[in-house]
Structure formats: C-alpha cells, structure tokens
Design an enzyme around this catalytic site. Sequence first.
Site, mmCIF file in Angstrom:
data_model
loop_
_atom_site.group_PDB
_atom_site.id
_atom_site.type_symbol
_atom_site.label_atom_id
_atom_site.label_comp_id
_atom_site.label_asym_id
_atom_site.label_seq_id
_atom_site.Cartn_x
_atom_site.Cartn_y
_atom_site.Cartn_z
ATOM 1 C CE LYS A 66 37.536 31.061 43.477
ATOM 2 N NZ LYS A 66 37.046 32.403 44.115
ATOM 3 C CG LEU A 93 36.943 35.109 39.833
ATOM 4 C CD1 LEU A 93 35.860 35.423 40.977
ATOM 5 C CD2 LEU A 93 37.550 36.440 39.379
ATOM 6 C CG HIS A 110 38.714 43.854 32.092
ATOM 7 N ND1 HIS A 110 38.073 42.653 31.939
ATOM 8 C CD2 HIS A 110 38.041 44.814 31.664
ATOM 9 C CE1 HIS A 110 36.930 43.002 31.857
ATOM 10 N NE2 HIS A 110 36.798 44.320 31.540
#
Length: 191
Positions: A66, A93, A110
């Site tokens: 990540k 993320l 969202h």
Amino acid sequence: MKKSRLAILASGSGSNAEAIMLWAQKSDLADVVCVISNKKQARVLERARDLNVAAEFVSKKLTDSKDDYDKKLLERLKKYQPDWIVLAGYMRLLTAEFLNHYPNKVINIHPSLLPLFPGTDGYGEAFQAKVHVSGCTIHYVDEGVDTGKIIAQKEFPLSPADTLEDFKKRGLAVENQFYPEVIEKLLRGQL
Ligand code: GRF
C-alpha cells in the site's frame, strides 16, 4: 482569486468525476488538473480525455505494498501541484503518508448517510435494510473506511416500489449534482 487545482482519483465509471470536470470548466473557482485511476480500463479516464483533462493510470505491481503504491501516486501527482484531492469512486484506502501531504484537503463522496452503511456497497446495504430515506455524504478522508469528518449530506427517498437499480440511478443523479455544489461551497469557504 487564484483558482484551486483539483486532482480527481477514481476507479470506475466516473459520473461524479465528469460532473466535477463540467462544473470546473464553467467555474472561476477551480481547474481539474488531472484524473488518475488505479484501473487502466476505467471509463473515467475516457471521460477525462474527452474533456481535455489529463488522464493517467498508475499501475500497481503485485509486489507493491500500500505504501509503495501511494508513493507512486504522490510522485505522479507532484507535476500537477494539486491543492485538493477529490475522490470519486476511488476504491482504495489512502495511507497516512499520502494524507499527510494534503492535510484537510482530501475529500470523498459516499453513497449513504454515514455513519450508516460505510464500505463498498452503500446503496446495496441501504436497499437491503429497507430504509425509507437514504442519501449521500461528502466527507474528509482519513485512514479509515468512510470515517472522516462529515462535510455535507443530502437525503433522497427509497420507495418500496424501487428496484436496486432504480435506487442507484436516482442516487447517482443526486450525487452528480451535489458533489460540485459542495466543492463550490468549500472553495468559497462556506462550509
Ligand atoms: C458513487 O456511488 C460514489 O458515491 C461511490 O462510488 C460511486 C462512483 O460512481 N464512492 P461514479 O464512478 O462517479 O459514477
């Protein structure tokens, strides 16, 4: 006033990204300086190219962690010098290191009234729960899953006759209108 430079990160179709690009093209508040995707074939990249906005794919190698990936993303963003990072259907993320580069300048939309139904299937979960009212939320992004501070929310109804498809379609139409409106207010310092 100097225009704000917006970089959009997106993974999918890009209806929100397109709405923001179209708004920015008519606005004296902002320019969309690039659209970056983690998906090479994402329709959002086509939509950006069609509107003459720089469109870039940042690939993730299997061996990339990540942190590695977000470092690549930061590197790619450097040349565009964005003031704001706007997530629009970006399905990853972000790391703390990434977020620290843009403190309080990373926002997301969202498809639920957070804190209800965070995660990847806001519409599906609200539909399953048979709520009468659902909505969308624009929030600052932190390291969690849709946990950052809420900026604005907009409700819309879910009728018993709706299929999930009807509901999503209505919701996306609301999102596409609401996201640019909220960005405009944020940039004007009204939120
Ligand atoms: C939207 O429902 C958004 O709220 C969510 O992902 C979807 C992206 O749709 N985060 P699009 O790619 O902007 O059409």
